[in-house]
Motif scaffolding. Structure first.
Motif, PDB file in Angstrom:
ATOM      1  N   LEU A   6      22.751  -2.806 -31.373  1.00  0.00           N
ATOM      2  CA  LEU A   6      21.461  -3.475 -31.457  1.00  0.00           C
ATOM      3  C   LEU A   6      20.394  -2.694 -30.687  1.00  0.00           C
ATOM      4  O   LEU A   6      20.652  -2.176 -29.603  1.00  0.00           O
ATOM      5  CB  LEU A   6      21.555  -4.887 -30.887  1.00  0.00           C
ATOM      6  N   THR A   7      19.219  -2.673 -31.253  1.00  0.00           N
ATOM      7  CA  THR A   7      18.105  -2.031 -30.555  1.00  0.00           C
ATOM      8  C   THR A   7      17.665  -2.927 -29.393  1.00  0.00           C
ATOM      9  O   THR A   7      17.980  -4.121 -29.350  1.00  0.00           O
ATOM     10  CB  THR A   7      16.911  -1.829 -31.497  1.00  0.00           C
ATOM     11  N   GLN A  12      16.198  -8.267 -27.299  1.00  0.00           N
ATOM     12  CA  GLN A  12      15.168  -9.105 -26.693  1.00  0.00           C
ATOM     13  C   GLN A  12      14.859 -10.310 -27.591  1.00  0.00           C
ATOM     14  O   GLN A  12      14.667 -11.420 -27.107  1.00  0.00           O
ATOM     15  CB  GLN A  12      13.903  -8.285 -26.436  1.00  0.00           C
ATOM     16  N   ALA A  13      14.828 -10.106 -28.893  1.00  0.00           N
ATOM     17  CA  ALA A  13      14.572 -11.206 -29.831  1.00  0.00           C
ATOM     18  C   ALA A  13      15.694 -12.244 -29.769  1.00  0.00           C
ATOM     19  O   ALA A  13      15.433 -13.455 -29.759  1.00  0.00           O
ATOM     20  CB  ALA A  13      14.438 -10.656 -31.253  1.00  0.00           C
ATOM     21  N   ILE A  14      16.925 -11.768 -29.694  1.00  0.00           N
ATOM     22  CA  ILE A  14      18.064 -12.685 -29.587  1.00  0.00           C
ATOM     23  C   ILE A  14      17.966 -13.489 -28.296  1.00  0.00           C
ATOM     24  O   ILE A  14      18.180 -14.704 -28.285  1.00  0.00           O
ATOM     25  CB  ILE A  14      19.399 -11.907 -29.664  1.00  0.00           C
TER      26      ILE A  14
END
Length: 195
Positions: A6-7, A12-14
């Motif tokens: 994951l980037t 951060q979105a998760i």
């Protein structure tokens, strides 16, 4: 390993989505679900209201996420063969785990679930239904449970009883331990479905 792919932005979105979810859960421990506002959830999660709507369409989405998460964590990979218990004990353990998880969600979310207008997650669409049917099927094959009811009929019968216990627990405002009452009643119910 999958997380390593994951980037930073995706991680951060998760995390942001999880923070919003956790903030909502924390707030409904102390207020009714209807009284918690999206603004309060956003403030507690330290995000904008716009960010809330980026991850969830409504409070209802969070509510549905709670049940989906509970259902997946407890029952998605359920296999009766993984448990050395008898069919009767496994059935009771199943409902005790459900009662424990419902208690952990808290009274306010369960009250909302039972008394809200509109559709609620239907047990037939959940992993828990499949898990319970596996227990019943195994129990019937082992001549532990009666075959006078089909798997579907027995599943519906048992879930209706459990909903009744949860309803009573809500009406009494957690006047007793949901786990203890569930074990007590399910031990009696098991006698009604024994072979």
């Amino acid at each position: 390993m999958e997380n390593a792919k994951l980037t930073k932005r995706k991680k951060q979105a998760i995390q942001t989505k999880q923070n919003i979810y956790n903030a909502a859960l924390a707030l409904i421990q102390h207020k009714s679900f209807d009284d918690v506002t999206i603004e309060e959830i956003s403030k507690k999660a330290e995000v904008s209201v716009g960010s809330f709507y980026y991850y969830f369409h409504s409070k209802e989405d969070i509510y549905l996420s709670m049940f989906k998460k509970l259902d997946e964590e407890l029952f998605r990979d359920f296999n009766p063969g993984d448990y050395p218990q008898s069919g009767e004990d496994l059935l009771i353990t199943f409902f005790l785990q459900l009662a424990r998880s419902v208690s952990d969600l808290g009274l306010n979310i369960i009250k909302y679930s039972l008394f809200k207008e509109g559709p609620v997650p239907y047990y037939k669409d959940l992993y828990m239904s499949e898990a319970l049917q596996k227990i019943i099927k195994t129990g019937q094959a082992d001549n532990v449970f009666t075959s006078s009811m089909s798997e579907d009929e027995m599943t519906e019968y048992l879930f209706i009883i459990m909903q009744g216990v949860m309803l009573d627990w809500c009406i009494t405002d957690e006047g007793y331990s949901l786990e203890e009452k569930t074990e007590q009643l399910m031990r009696r119910v098991v006698l009604s479905i024994k072979y």
